[in-house]
Design a protein around this motif. Sequence first.
Motif, PDB file in Angstrom:
ATOM      1  N   LYS A 122      79.675  38.462  45.613  1.00 47.80           N
ATOM      2  CA  LYS A 122      79.403  37.026  45.718  1.00 47.80           C
ATOM      3  C   LYS A 122      80.549  36.320  46.446  1.00 47.80           C
ATOM      4  CE  LYS A 122      78.159  33.015  42.880  1.00 47.80           C
ATOM      5  NZ  LYS A 122      77.974  32.504  41.495  1.00 47.80           N
ATOM      6  N   GLU A 123      81.769  36.669  46.129  1.00 53.01           N
ATOM      7  CA  GLU A 123      82.928  36.080  46.801  1.00 53.01           C
ATOM      8  C   GLU A 123      82.983  36.493  48.269  1.00 53.01           C
ATOM      9  OE1 GLU A 123      86.270  37.310  44.522  1.00 53.01           O
ATOM     10  OE2 GLU A 123      85.691  36.165  42.732  1.00 53.01           O
ATOM     11  N   LEU A 124      82.595  37.737  48.554  1.00 55.09           N
ATOM     12  CA  LEU A 124      82.607  38.228  49.930  1.00 55.09           C
ATOM     13  C   LEU A 124      81.645  37.429  50.805  1.00 55.09           C
ATOM     14  CD1 LEU A 124      83.376  40.319  52.125  1.00 55.09           C
ATOM     15  CD2 LEU A 124      81.528  41.772  51.221  1.00 55.09           C
ATOM     16  N   LYS A 125      80.474  37.121  50.289  1.00 56.08           N
ATOM     17  CA  LYS A 125      79.469  36.397  51.067  1.00 56.08           C
ATOM     18  C   LYS A 125      79.881  34.948  51.342  1.00 56.08           C
ATOM     19  CE  LYS A 125      75.981  37.835  48.483  1.00 56.08           C
ATOM     20  NZ  LYS A 125      74.608  38.099  47.966  1.00 56.08           N
ATOM     21  N   THR A 171      80.138  43.505  57.679  1.00 54.86           N
ATOM     22  CA  THR A 171      79.788  42.086  57.646  1.00 54.86           C
ATOM     23  C   THR A 171      79.788  41.625  56.197  1.00 54.86           C
ATOM     24  OG1 THR A 171      77.424  42.600  57.526  1.00 54.86           O
ATOM     25  CG2 THR A 171      78.374  42.293  59.728  1.00 54.86           C
ATOM     26  N   ALA A 172      79.655  40.337  56.001  1.00 52.81           N
ATOM     27  CA  ALA A 172      79.714  39.779  54.646  1.00 52.81           C
ATOM     28  C   ALA A 172      78.523  40.188  53.785  1.00 52.81           C
ATOM     29  CB  ALA A 172      79.800  38.251  54.713  1.00 52.81           C
ATOM     30  N   ASP A 173      77.436  40.644  54.427  1.00 55.50           N
ATOM     31  CA  ASP A 173      76.250  41.028  53.657  1.00 55.50           C
ATOM     32  C   ASP A 173      76.064  42.542  53.579  1.00 55.50           C
ATOM     33  OD1 ASP A 173      75.637  41.503  56.265  1.00 55.50           O
ATOM     34  OD2 ASP A 173      73.766  40.368  56.279  1.00 55.50           O
ATOM     35  N   ILE A 174      77.120  43.298  53.833  1.00 56.46           N
ATOM     36  CA  ILE A 174      77.030  44.746  53.846  1.00 56.46           C
ATOM     37  C   ILE A 174      76.620  45.333  52.493  1.00 56.46           C
ATOM     38  CG2 ILE A 174      79.485  45.033  53.355  1.00 56.46           C
ATOM     39  CD1 ILE A 174      79.466  47.535  55.098  1.00 56.46           C
ATOM     40  N   PHE A 175      76.976  44.651  51.409  1.00 52.93           N
ATOM     41  CA  PHE A 175      76.687  45.175  50.067  1.00 52.93           C
ATOM     42  C   PHE A 175      75.465  44.509  49.422  1.00 52.93           C
ATOM     43  CE2 PHE A 175      81.427  45.535  50.448  1.00 52.93           C
ATOM     44  CZ  PHE A 175      81.483  46.916  50.547  1.00 52.93           C
ATOM     45  N   ASP A 176      74.668  43.790  50.174  1.00 48.22           N
ATOM     46  CA  ASP A 176      73.557  43.026  49.590  1.00 48.22           C
ATOM     47  C   ASP A 176      72.587  43.905  48.790  1.00 48.22           C
ATOM     48  OD1 ASP A 176      74.578  40.702  50.510  1.00 48.22           O
ATOM     49  OD2 ASP A 176      72.916  40.202  51.866  1.00 48.22           O
TER      50      ASP A 176
END
Length: 215
Positions: A122-125, A171-176
């Motif tokens: 969540k912080e990463l995004k 990217t910021a959504d790599i772990f979505d």
Amino acid sequence: MRRRLSHVDSKTPSPCEGSPTSPSCKRGSIPCCFCWCCCCSCSCLTVRNKEKEVCSRRASNLSTLESLQRNEESGRLTLEEASSWALSFNTLLDNPTGRDVFMEFLRSEHSDENMLFWQACKELKAEQRKAAIAEKTKQIYLDYISILSPKEVSIDATVRDTINSNMAMPTADIFDEAQAQIYALMHRDSYPRFLNSAIYQSLLQSLNAGNASQS
């Protein structure tokens, strides 16, 4: 016959006789076998270890409850607020205190890595800087995705492979996808147990008792 029995008893050495260095002798307790040097491998030590583990867990739960009571006494938590956590899992996660209490519950079940990973994603995004995204992505991977990590989360092999292939240009959504799987895992397994847990139920009872004393 009595004389022979009496004679044999008088000659039988005590368990600690001849072994002044035995830990059991120093404690003044009786070892579980006649040979003091074998006591280290006896089942009695396993029982003692289990007792210590239970005591440790009780102390941890007590510390958690004391922490929750301090929050309650400081006026930061109300019965209505705590009760609302049972309405939905999102309601619990959207509440800062609710997340803290849920984290304590997960820690008691040795599964707090799930919540830590969810929060890190969540912080990463929310991050905008490319350099920071690259750094945080690497740290999240090492902490929760790498099979060598003691805090590795349980995700599908296909999702793990996708993450591995995208780590070169993160990217910021790599772990979505991984975050969605961990969310589903907590929602399905941990959340129902949390609502019935001693931590949550004791908190509700304490808040309810506080309201009754004020009225």
